[in-house]
Design a protein around this motif. Structure first.
Motif, mmCIF file in Angstrom:
data_model
loop_
_atom_site.group_PDB
_atom_site.id
_atom_site.type_symbol
_atom_site.label_atom_id
_atom_site.label_comp_id
_atom_site.label_asym_id
_atom_site.label_seq_id
_atom_site.Cartn_x
_atom_site.Cartn_y
_atom_site.Cartn_z
ATOM 1 N N LEU A 1 -5.683 117.952 10.408
ATOM 2 C CA LEU A 1 -4.540 118.712 11.193
ATOM 3 C C LEU A 1 -4.391 118.127 11.870
ATOM 4 N N LEU A 2 -5.005 117.675 13.354
ATOM 5 C CA LEU A 2 -4.739 117.555 14.864
ATOM 6 C C LEU A 2 -4.294 116.187 14.573
ATOM 7 N N LEU A 3 -5.330 114.881 14.008
ATOM 8 C CA LEU A 3 -4.924 113.610 13.985
ATOM 9 C C LEU A 3 -3.476 113.749 13.598
ATOM 10 N N SER A 4 -3.229 114.308 12.364
ATOM 11 C CA SER A 4 -1.709 114.124 10.987
ATOM 12 C C SER A 4 -0.590 114.159 12.158
ATOM 13 N N PHE A 5 -1.175 115.244 12.987
ATOM 14 C CA PHE A 5 0.262 116.121 13.845
ATOM 15 C C PHE A 5 0.385 114.823 15.357
ATOM 16 N N VAL A 6 -0.389 114.554 15.666
ATOM 17 C CA VAL A 6 -0.853 113.972 16.803
ATOM 18 C C VAL A 6 0.012 111.775 15.674
ATOM 19 N N CYS A 7 -0.456 111.903 14.549
ATOM 20 C CA CYS A 7 0.583 110.570 13.948
ATOM 21 C C CYS A 7 1.821 110.786 14.671
ATOM 22 N N PHE A 8 2.357 112.042 13.748
ATOM 23 C CA PHE A 8 3.301 112.113 13.416
ATOM 24 C C PHE A 8 4.372 112.064 14.904
ATOM 25 N N PHE A 9 3.524 112.642 15.586
ATOM 26 C CA PHE A 9 4.024 113.198 17.211
ATOM 27 C C PHE A 9 4.352 111.674 17.932
ATOM 28 N N LEU A 10 3.634 110.700 18.375
ATOM 29 C CA LEU A 10 3.714 109.625 18.192
ATOM 30 C C LEU A 10 5.150 108.739 17.452
ATOM 31 N N PHE A 11 4.789 108.881 16.157
ATOM 32 C CA PHE A 11 6.007 107.819 15.233
ATOM 33 C C PHE A 11 7.124 108.287 15.729
ATOM 34 N N LEU A 12 7.247 110.402 15.912
ATOM 35 C CA LEU A 12 8.960 110.407 15.940
ATOM 36 C C LEU A 12 8.866 110.287 17.809
ATOM 37 N N PHE A 13 7.849 110.615 18.593
ATOM 38 C CA PHE A 13 8.754 109.865 19.844
ATOM 39 C C PHE A 13 8.765 108.852 20.201
ATOM 40 N N ALA A 14 8.230 107.388 19.779
ATOM 41 C CA ALA A 14 8.251 106.064 19.687
ATOM 42 C C ALA A 14 9.560 106.006 19.032
ATOM 43 N N LEU A 15 9.879 106.428 18.045
ATOM 44 C CA LEU A 15 11.412 106.000 17.412
ATOM 45 C C LEU A 15 12.298 107.096 18.122
ATOM 46 N N TYR A 16 12.571 107.709 19.065
ATOM 47 C CA TYR A 16 13.191 108.445 19.707
ATOM 48 C C TYR A 16 13.917 107.835 20.985
ATOM 49 N N SER A 17 12.010 106.923 21.460
ATOM 50 C CA SER A 17 12.265 106.011 22.250
ATOM 51 C C SER A 17 13.356 105.099 22.257
ATOM 52 N N ILE A 18 12.843 104.297 21.266
ATOM 53 C CA ILE A 18 13.898 103.217 20.505
ATOM 54 C C ILE A 18 15.880 103.092 20.420
ATOM 55 N N VAL A 19 15.589 104.522 19.934
ATOM 56 C CA VAL A 19 16.923 104.298 19.123
ATOM 57 C C VAL A 19 18.040 105.498 20.809
ATOM 58 N N ALA A 20 16.919 105.883 21.928
ATOM 59 C CA ALA A 20 17.391 106.206 22.648
ATOM 60 C C ALA A 20 18.118 105.153 23.799
ATOM 61 N N ARG A 21 17.067 104.363 24.086
ATOM 62 C CA ARG A 21 17.436 103.312 24.529
ATOM 63 C C ARG A 21 18.489 102.379 24.265
ATOM 64 N N PHE A 22 18.993 102.113 23.035
ATOM 65 C CA PHE A 22 20.037 101.698 22.789
ATOM 66 C C PHE A 22 21.063 102.152 23.053
ATOM 67 N N PHE A 23 21.552 103.664 23.420
ATOM 68 C CA PHE A 23 22.534 104.333 23.686
ATOM 69 C C PHE A 23 22.343 104.326 25.649
ATOM 70 N N LYS A 24 21.927 104.393 25.777
ATOM 71 C CA LYS A 24 22.051 104.346 27.080
ATOM 72 C C LYS A 24 20.549 103.432 27.857
ATOM 73 N N ALA A 25 21.502 102.566 27.201
ATOM 74 C CA ALA A 25 21.239 100.793 28.376
ATOM 75 C C ALA A 25 21.848 101.127 29.277
ATOM 76 N N LYS A 26 22.084 100.540 30.430
ATOM 77 C CA LYS A 26 23.015 100.234 31.290
ATOM 78 C C LYS A 26 23.491 98.328 31.305
ATOM 79 N N PRO A 27 25.270 98.848 31.511
ATOM 80 C CA PRO A 27 25.299 97.189 30.332
ATOM 81 C C PRO A 27 24.385 95.810 31.787
ATOM 82 N N VAL A 28 24.828 95.052 31.141
ATOM 83 C CA VAL A 28 24.069 93.857 31.841
ATOM 84 C C VAL A 28 24.981 93.231 32.718
ATOM 85 N N ILE A 29 25.344 92.879 33.799
ATOM 86 C CA ILE A 29 26.079 92.401 34.556
ATOM 87 C C ILE A 29 25.712 90.743 34.030
#
Length: 113
Positions: A82-110
């Protein structure tokens, strides 16, 4: 801010983990020799165990066995999977959130001139 995101992702991961036995079913291609089985449900690592008595007629196979509510049937929960399943889902969702958030919060490159 990061603490709030981690709590939200943790709660979402816990909900998905606890609902996963209802999503992942057991499947029998052929009739087993022992019709009384202890099946584990859940995902990605099965953690909820229920005792199931399979039908004796061979024409009912292949058979998909669904998880029944713990209120209706005795269910044993295994803590480590149960704990290993929770950790798997947590890491997957956190990575997915981090990737998506990076696209929307990225600073424009000059570009230099």
């Amino acid at each position: 801010m990061l603490k709030t995101r981690m709590i939200i992702i943790g709660v979402l991961s816990l909900c998905i983990t606890l609902l996963s036995p209802f999503i992942f079913n057991s499947y029998f291609e052929q009739q087993p020799e022992d019709l009384s089985q202890h099946l584990t449900f859940g995902g990605p690592i099965p953690f909820a165990e229920q005792k199931v008595i399979l039908p004796s007629e061979e024409d009912q196979y292949p058979l998909e066995v669904k998880f029944e509510s713990p209120f209706e049937k005795e269910t044993k929960y295994k803590i480590t999977p149960l704990l290993l399943s929770f950790v798997c889902f947590f890491l997957f969702l956190f990575a997915l959130y981090s990737i998506v958030a990076r696209f929307f919060k990225a600073k424009p490159v000059i570009e230099p001139k």
